[in-house]
Design an enzyme around this catalytic site. Sequence first.
Site, short mmCIF file in Angstrom:
data_model
loop_
_atom_site.label_atom_id
_atom_site.label_comp_id
_atom_site.label_asym_id
_atom_site.label_seq_id
_atom_site.Cartn_x
_atom_site.Cartn_y
_atom_site.Cartn_z
CG ASP A 1 -3.60 3.54 -2.16
OD1 ASP A 1 -4.44 2.62 -2.20
OD2 ASP A 1 -3.44 4.28 -1.18
CG ASP B 1 -1.86 1.18 1.27
OD1 ASP B 1 -3.04 1.00 0.94
OD2 ASP B 1 -1.41 2.28 1.65
CG ASN C 1 -3.63 11.58 -5.78
OD1 ASN C 1 -2.74 11.65 -6.63
ND2 ASN C 1 -4.24 10.44 -5.48
#
Length: 239
Positions: free
Chosen positions: A141, A98, A106
């Site tokens: 992700d 992860d 972002n």
Amino acid sequence: MIEDERIRLLMAKGMPVEDMAVMLGMPRGEIDRQVRLAFSELLNRYGKIAVSGEHMARLASDWDLLTGSLTRYAGEQALAKLIQDVTDNHPLTVAFLDVDNLKVINDHFGHQAGDRLLCRIVHTIFSQIRRSDLVIRWAGDEFVLVLPGASPAAAEELIGRIQRADPEIQFSIGLALYKPGEDVMTLIDRADQAMYQQKRAKKAIHGLPETKRPGIEIDRRHDQITSATRTFRVGAEDN
């Protein structure tokens, strides 16, 4: 081998073929030919036979066009076959990875920056794994590494090489060794929960609040829905 490295980079960004042709000033047919070459390289990496142009639609459903990793659906199918070959002398370990802080990146720098980070991580992984290993984009992700013939100790060595290859990339990871008789989702769930334990430990060190991980039963109900539509889960991100 693909002849124009610019095409590979644009594929990694998910750019449509039509836009590639305009940007590079190349005929559409030539772009198509080199894209097929790139997909053939990916197939050969995993020991499959390159397919002809009429099968490109099916091929695109097997590969994540942003990172070049397998899609969740294709990865599940491949892993289901690989666990059939597991023996005492030929184990199989999966690693659930992860990416740390992708949501923060972002939010502050835009999704293109996040996409570049995902590509950078996957390309680093590709530089360290064996031809027999698989990389699956499990969710936005989240990635799963499938390591046939590898013990957890060997998997830990691989993770160390990946981290040393690019010390700036940050991720949390959990390992699970396949147990005879368990199904694909049970194996993945164990690796997922091990990853979450590592992520929780990181947050404790830095004094950050914990977030709850979705339960296994919730994930499985979602899988039953999404597997029929050949999509992968995009869950809440743990920063």
